[in-house]
Design an enzyme around this catalytic site. Structure first.
Site, PDB file in Angstrom:
ATOM      1  CE  LYS A   9      19.057 -15.752 -18.091  1.00 53.05           C
ATOM      2  NZ  LYS A   9      19.436 -16.946 -18.889  1.00 53.05           N
ATOM      3  CE1 TYR A  49      24.034 -14.880 -20.900  1.00 48.50           C
ATOM      4  CE2 TYR A  49      22.542 -13.068 -21.402  1.00 48.50           C
ATOM      5  CZ  TYR A  49      22.833 -14.231 -20.701  1.00 48.50           C
ATOM      6  OH  TYR A  49      21.918 -14.738 -19.805  1.00 48.50           O
ATOM      7  CG  PHE A  57      22.436 -19.357 -28.445  1.00 51.99           C
ATOM      8  CD1 PHE A  57      22.788 -18.492 -27.417  1.00 51.99           C
ATOM      9  CD2 PHE A  57      23.144 -20.541 -28.587  1.00 51.99           C
ATOM     10  CE1 PHE A  57      23.826 -18.790 -26.550  1.00 51.99           C
ATOM     11  CE2 PHE A  57      24.196 -20.851 -27.723  1.00 51.99           C
ATOM     12  CZ  PHE A  57      24.528 -19.968 -26.702  1.00 51.99           C
ATOM     13  NE  ARG A  85      26.002 -22.160 -13.191  1.00 50.38           N
ATOM     14  CZ  ARG A  85      25.953 -21.869 -14.502  1.00 50.38           C
ATOM     15  NH1 ARG A  85      25.602 -20.651 -14.901  1.00 50.38           N
ATOM     16  NH2 ARG A  85      26.236 -22.777 -15.397  1.00 50.38           N
ATOM     17  CB  THR A  91      21.907 -24.410 -19.485  1.00 53.84           C
ATOM     18  OG1 THR A  91      23.108 -24.100 -18.774  1.00 53.84           O
ATOM     19  CG2 THR A  91      21.644 -23.347 -20.527  1.00 53.84           C
ATOM     20  NE  ARG A 102      18.392 -21.471 -15.775  1.00 50.31           N
ATOM     21  CZ  ARG A 102      19.684 -21.323 -16.025  1.00 50.31           C
ATOM     22  NH1 ARG A 102      20.492 -22.373 -16.006  1.00 50.31           N
ATOM     23  NH2 ARG A 102      20.177 -20.121 -16.294  1.00 50.31           N
ATOM     24  CG  ASN A 112      17.872 -20.124 -18.996  1.00 49.59           C
ATOM     25  OD1 ASN A 112      17.862 -18.901 -18.833  1.00 49.59           O
ATOM     26  ND2 ASN A 112      18.965 -20.795 -19.314  1.00 49.59           N
ATOM     27  CG  HIS A 115      23.179 -14.805 -15.485  1.00 48.26           C
ATOM     28  ND1 HIS A 115      23.984 -15.573 -16.291  1.00 48.26           N
ATOM     29  CD2 HIS A 115      24.017 -14.110 -14.667  1.00 48.26           C
ATOM     30  CE1 HIS A 115      25.257 -15.327 -15.989  1.00 48.26           C
ATOM     31  NE2 HIS A 115      25.304 -14.445 -15.002  1.00 48.26           N
ATOM     32  CD  GLU A 126      28.486 -12.995 -14.975  1.00 48.86           C
ATOM     33  OE1 GLU A 126      28.597 -13.659 -16.013  1.00 48.86           O
ATOM     34  OE2 GLU A 126      27.798 -13.375 -14.008  1.00 48.86           O
TER      35      GLU A 126
HETATM   36  P1  ABT Z   1      23.064 -18.049 -18.021  1.00 46.51           P
HETATM   37  O1  ABT Z   1      22.905 -18.096 -16.528  1.00 46.51           O
HETATM   38  O2  ABT Z   1      22.015 -17.209 -18.684  1.00 46.51           O
HETATM   39  O3  ABT Z   1      24.463 -17.658 -18.427  1.00 46.51           O
HETATM   40  O4  ABT Z   1      22.797 -19.541 -18.484  1.00 46.51           O
HETATM   41  P2  ABT Z   1      23.767 -20.762 -18.249  1.00 46.51           P
HETATM   42  O5  ABT Z   1      25.070 -20.315 -17.685  1.00 46.51           O
HETATM   43  O6  ABT Z   1      23.021 -21.817 -17.498  1.00 46.51           O
HETATM   44  O7  ABT Z   1      23.971 -21.282 -19.727  1.00 46.51           O
HETATM   45  P3  ABT Z   1      24.796 -20.596 -20.895  1.00 46.51           P
HETATM   46  B1  ABT Z   1      25.492 -21.703 -21.756  1.00 46.51           B
HETATM   47  O8  ABT Z   1      25.741 -19.582 -20.337  1.00 46.51           O
HETATM   48  O9  ABT Z   1      23.664 -19.926 -21.742  1.00 46.51           O
HETATM   49  C1  ABT Z   1      23.586 -18.526 -21.912  1.00 46.51           C
HETATM   50  C2  ABT Z   1      22.234 -18.177 -22.464  1.00 46.51           C
HETATM   51  O10 ABT Z   1      22.111 -18.683 -23.762  1.00 46.51           O
HETATM   52  C3  ABT Z   1      20.919 -19.427 -23.884  1.00 46.51           C
HETATM   53  N1  ABT Z   1      21.170 -20.551 -24.774  1.00 46.51           N
HETATM   54  C4  ABT Z   1      22.207 -21.385 -24.496  1.00 46.51           C
HETATM   55  C5  ABT Z   1      20.333 -20.752 -25.836  1.00 46.51           C
HETATM   56  O11 ABT Z   1      19.394 -19.980 -26.058  1.00 46.51           O
HETATM   57  N2  ABT Z   1      20.575 -21.814 -26.639  1.00 46.51           N
HETATM   58  C6  ABT Z   1      21.597 -22.702 -26.411  1.00 46.51           C
HETATM   59  O12 ABT Z   1      21.766 -23.659 -27.165  1.00 46.51           O
HETATM   60  C7  ABT Z   1      22.458 -22.475 -25.286  1.00 46.51           C
HETATM   61  C8  ABT Z   1      23.615 -23.391 -24.992  1.00 46.51           C
HETATM   62  C9  ABT Z   1      20.550 -19.845 -22.507  1.00 46.51           C
HETATM   63  C10 ABT Z   1      21.064 -18.740 -21.654  1.00 46.51           C
HETATM   64  N3  ABT Z   1      20.075 -17.680 -21.466  1.00 46.51           N
HETATM   65  N4  ABT Z   1      18.949 -17.508 -21.675  1.00 46.51           N
HETATM   66  N5  ABT Z   1      17.956 -16.963 -21.734  1.00 46.51           N
HETATM   67 MG    MG Z   2      26.242 -18.732 -18.374  1.00 46.66          MG
END
Ligand code: ABT
Ligand code: MG
Length: 148
Positions: A9, A49, A57, A85, A91, A102, A112, A115, A126
């Site tokens: 990212k 997304y 968010f 992963r 996350t 991370r 974070n 992805h 994807e």
């Molecule tokens: P991705 O690999 O980016 O999809 O992250 P991951 O699968 O580990 O976690 P998910 B749940 O898919 O998060 C998607 C993006 O949304 C952000 N996020 C998530 C927030 O900002 N606040 C939140 O409360 C949650 C649950 C984190 C992930 N991306 N970024 N940047």
């Molecule tokens: Mg995700």
């Protein structure tokens, strides 16, 4: 062969972590079959997304992911979806184990670093969303006797 989609990212790129992140996946033994540095359009970000569309968010997430270049990648190998992963970590970087990407480099769930596709089927969708077929290489490291 199993494939996954990973994207470093904007925060990972801006902090100079591209080489370190790629190195972890290479040295684990996975094979890089797609790689490009690119700016992400709002349309692509929203498609990628889409499952989070109703979440509070979402708009901040789209702003962030379109804010600077991203390194989009396809990696190949047995069990690569789940293993990547694990290498990435939880996350929320504050919950991610030390030794994960991370866990080693992050503190903010909205920043974070990388992805990774969360399932084999998601990975296929994807990869198709981010890459054209002709952008993916096919090579077989086990046939390259000179690297052993
Ligand atoms: P991705 O690999 O980016 O999809 O992250 P991951 O699968 O580990 O976690 P998910 B749940 O898919 O998060 C998607 C993006 O949304 C952000 N996020 C998530 C927030 O900002 N606040 C939140 O409360 C949650 C649950 C984190 C992930 N991306 N970024 N940047
Ligand atoms: Mg995700």
């Amino acid at each position: 062969m199993e494939r996954t989609f990973l994207a470093i990212k904007p925060d990972g790129v801006q902090r100079g972590l591209v080489g370190n992140i790629i190195s972890r996946l290479e040295s684990k033994g996975f094979t890089l079959v797609g790689l490009k540095l690119m700016n992400v359009s709002r349309e692509l970000a929203e498609q990628h997304y889409a499952v989070h569309k109703e979440r509070p968010f979402f708009s901040g997430l789209i702003e962030f992911i379109t804010s600077g270049p991203v390194v989009a990648m396809v990696w190949e190998g047995d069990g690569v979806v789940a293993s990547a992963r694990k290498i990435i970590g939880a996350t929320n970087p504050l919950n991610a184990e030390p030794g994960t990407i991370r866990g080693d480099f992050g503190v903010d769930v909205g920043r974070n670093l990388i992805h990774g596709s969360d399932a084999i089927e998601t990975a296929q969708n994807e990869i198709n969303l981010w890459f054209k077929e002709e952008e993916l290489a096919s090579w077989e490291p086990s046939l390259m006797s000179w690297i052993r």
